[in-house]
Motif scaffolding. Structure first.
Motif, PDB file in Angstrom:
ATOM      1  N   TRP A  20      45.432  39.521  43.999  1.00 34.48           N
ATOM      2  CA  TRP A  20      45.340  38.746  42.753  1.00 34.48           C
ATOM      3  C   TRP A  20      45.497  37.259  43.054  1.00 34.48           C
ATOM      4  O   TRP A  20      44.798  36.420  42.484  1.00 34.48           O
ATOM      5  CB  TRP A  20      46.408  39.194  41.766  1.00 34.48           C
ATOM      6  N   GLU A  23      42.273  35.993  44.502  1.00 35.81           N
ATOM      7  CA  GLU A  23      41.294  35.745  43.426  1.00 35.81           C
ATOM      8  C   GLU A  23      41.551  34.374  42.794  1.00 35.81           C
ATOM      9  O   GLU A  23      40.607  33.605  42.568  1.00 35.81           O
ATOM     10  CB  GLU A  23      41.403  36.824  42.343  1.00 35.81           C
ATOM     11  N   CYS A  70      33.774  37.480  37.304  1.00 32.38           N
ATOM     12  CA  CYS A  70      35.215  37.181  37.331  1.00 32.38           C
ATOM     13  C   CYS A  70      35.513  35.717  37.673  1.00 32.38           C
ATOM     14  O   CYS A  70      36.614  35.399  38.118  1.00 32.38           O
ATOM     15  CB  CYS A  70      35.919  38.080  38.342  1.00 32.38           C
ATOM     16  N   HIS A  75      39.971  40.735  37.215  1.00 37.22           N
ATOM     17  CA  HIS A  75      40.158  41.196  38.584  1.00 37.22           C
ATOM     18  C   HIS A  75      38.918  41.891  39.109  1.00 37.22           C
ATOM     19  O   HIS A  75      38.152  42.492  38.355  1.00 37.22           O
ATOM     20  CB  HIS A  75      41.356  42.145  38.660  1.00 37.22           C
ATOM     21  N   ASN A  79      40.131  45.748  43.254  1.00 39.39           N
ATOM     22  CA  ASN A  79      41.530  45.676  42.842  1.00 39.39           C
ATOM     23  C   ASN A  79      41.802  46.571  41.636  1.00 39.39           C
ATOM     24  O   ASN A  79      42.881  47.153  41.520  1.00 39.39           O
ATOM     25  CB  ASN A  79      41.929  44.233  42.567  1.00 39.39           C
ATOM     26  N   LYS A  80      40.825  46.699  40.765  1.00 38.22           N
ATOM     27  CA  LYS A  80      40.964  47.601  39.615  1.00 38.22           C
ATOM     28  C   LYS A  80      41.071  49.052  40.082  1.00 38.22           C
ATOM     29  O   LYS A  80      41.803  49.842  39.484  1.00 38.22           O
ATOM     30  CB  LYS A  80      39.776  47.457  38.667  1.00 38.22           C
TER      31      LYS A  80
END
Length: 182
Positions: A20, A23, A70, A75, A79-80
């Motif tokens: 995260w 990102e 994104c 996300h 990652n999801k």
């Protein structure tokens, strides 16, 4: 990339929080591999070959961010998927009588989760997502050197213990498998 590979093997919760952050770093550099290479990757104490690997990795993530829409927030699908795996494992652990310590920890943390959900914008968010959002938000506050109240610190300590336990079970499930029923 090198950190993420290690974290993915050893601690899935730390891996997800790290990703995260990656990102957000990508967004902070405008999803520009040129800016990332020049202003971020160049600062790492790696040889040129490792810096190129890192640049390729960030480039792939930038491509995914653009393809998955994104750029402004949210996300990546990779990652999801990890989050969904954690949610499913959490549900299996709660449903099984074989994990009383996990259940006890969950019920210890539940009031904090309820309080966080009541404060948050997304009341439909899964409990595990709520925990991760609290951990990530606190991590960001610490990085910004902002004050964190005693109550929040206490809640985060409890949530950290709970998510750490979930992360340990995730690793054990991946390495050995867990028996959920008799």
């Amino acid at each position: 990339m090198f950190i993420s590979q290690q974290l993915r093997k050893n601690n899935i919760a730390e891996y997800l929080l790290y990703m995260w952050q990656v990102e957000d770093i990508i967004r902070a550099y405008g999803c520009s591999i040129t800016a990332l290479r020049r202003e971020y990757i160049s600062k790492f104490d790696y040889d040129e070959e490792k810096k190129e690997e890192l640049t390729d990795w960030y480039g792939d993530l930038i491509t995914m961010i653009n393809q998955e829409g994104c750029r402004e927030g949210g996300h990546l699908q990779i990652n999801k998927v990890v989050m969904q795996q954690l949610i499913e494992l959490h549900e299996q652990l709660l449903a099984s009588p074989k994990f009383p310590f996990y259940n006890a920890e969950y019920y210890k943390v539940l009031p904090f989760i309820v309080e966080l959900r009541n404060r948050g914008a997304n009341k439909e968010e899964n409990e595990i997502e709520t925990c991760f959002n609290a951990l990530y938000g606190t991590m960001m506050l610490r990085l910004q050197k902002k004050e964190i109240s005693q109550n929040t610190q206490h809640a985060i300590k409890e949530i950290t213990t709970f998510i750490g336990m979930l992360s340990d079970y995730y690793k054990k499930e991946r390495e050995e498998g867990l028996q959920f029923d008799d």
